[in-house]
Design a protein around this motif. Structure first.
Motif, short mmCIF file in Angstrom:
data_model
loop_
_atom_site.label_atom_id
_atom_site.label_comp_id
_atom_site.label_asym_id
_atom_site.label_seq_id
_atom_site.Cartn_x
_atom_site.Cartn_y
_atom_site.Cartn_z
N ALA A 26 0.81 -1.22 0.00
CA ALA A 26 0.00 0.00 0.00
C ALA A 26 0.85 1.27 0.00
O ALA A 26 0.52 2.23 -0.68
N GLU A 27 1.94 1.29 0.74
CA GLU A 27 2.80 2.47 0.81
C GLU A 27 4.16 2.03 1.32
O GLU A 27 4.26 1.23 2.24
N LEU A 28 5.22 2.57 0.70
CA LEU A 28 6.58 2.28 1.14
C LEU A 28 7.44 3.53 1.01
O LEU A 28 7.18 4.38 0.16
N CYS A 29 8.47 3.61 1.85
CA CYS A 29 9.43 4.71 1.72
C CYS A 29 10.67 4.20 0.99
O CYS A 29 10.85 2.99 0.80
N LEU A 33 12.31 0.27 0.30
CA LEU A 33 12.54 -0.27 -1.04
C LEU A 33 14.01 -0.60 -1.27
O LEU A 33 14.32 -1.60 -1.91
N THR A 34 14.93 0.23 -0.75
CA THR A 34 16.35 -0.09 -0.93
C THR A 34 16.69 -1.41 -0.24
O THR A 34 17.45 -2.21 -0.78
N VAL A 44 17.16 3.79 -6.47
CA VAL A 44 15.74 3.62 -6.15
C VAL A 44 15.02 4.96 -6.24
O VAL A 44 13.94 5.05 -6.84
N SER A 45 15.61 6.01 -5.70
CA SER A 45 14.99 7.33 -5.75
C SER A 45 14.79 7.81 -7.18
O SER A 45 13.75 8.39 -7.52
N ARG A 46 15.77 7.57 -8.03
CA ARG A 46 15.66 7.97 -9.44
C ARG A 46 14.49 7.26 -10.12
O ARG A 46 13.70 7.87 -10.84
N HIS A 47 14.35 5.96 -9.87
CA HIS A 47 13.27 5.20 -10.49
C HIS A 47 11.91 5.59 -9.92
O HIS A 47 10.92 5.65 -10.66
#
Length: 114
Positions: A26-29, A33-34, A44-47
């Motif tokens: 539902a939601e991730l920071c 994700l890293t 990850v931030s770029r994608h």
């Protein structure tokens, strides 16, 4: 949404895995994700920025952290494709979900990385 744009946005494995993990949770920071993807924060931030630019994700800030979720305003067919892809490809995400699970549940993860 234009189908060509939609599928181009998902053509990269990191973007696809990120989107499907967000669909599952539902939601991730970014830090979650890293850890799940075993990728660097800049990658990850770029994608995630590309997925947001495509209109597939929305973000919200909580302190210094940014959390990402699927854009509920996407066309119905887009939401169905994302949900069905996540549901029908459990093996594709199994290792990523296991790493995420090892981080603990949401409150524990929030204390670790957020």
């Amino acid at each position: 949404m234009n189908p060509v744009k939609f599928y181009k946005c998902l053509a990269d494995e990191t973007r696809l895995r990120s989107l499907l993990l967000i669909q599952q949770e539902a939601e991730l920071c970014v830090c979650e994700l890293t850890g799940a993807l075993k990728e660097t924060q800049p990658k990850v931030s770029r994608h995630l920025a590309q997925l947001r630019k495509c209109g597939l994700l929305l973000d919200r800030r909580q302190g210094q952290w940014i959390f990402y979720r699927i854009n509920p305003q996407l066309a119905g067919w887009c939401l169905k494709v994302i949900a069905e892809t996540a549901t029908q490809n459990k093996d594709f995400l199994a290792a990523d979900l296991e790493r995420l699970k090892r981080m603990g549940d949401r409150p524990e993860r929030m204390n670790i990385c957020c």
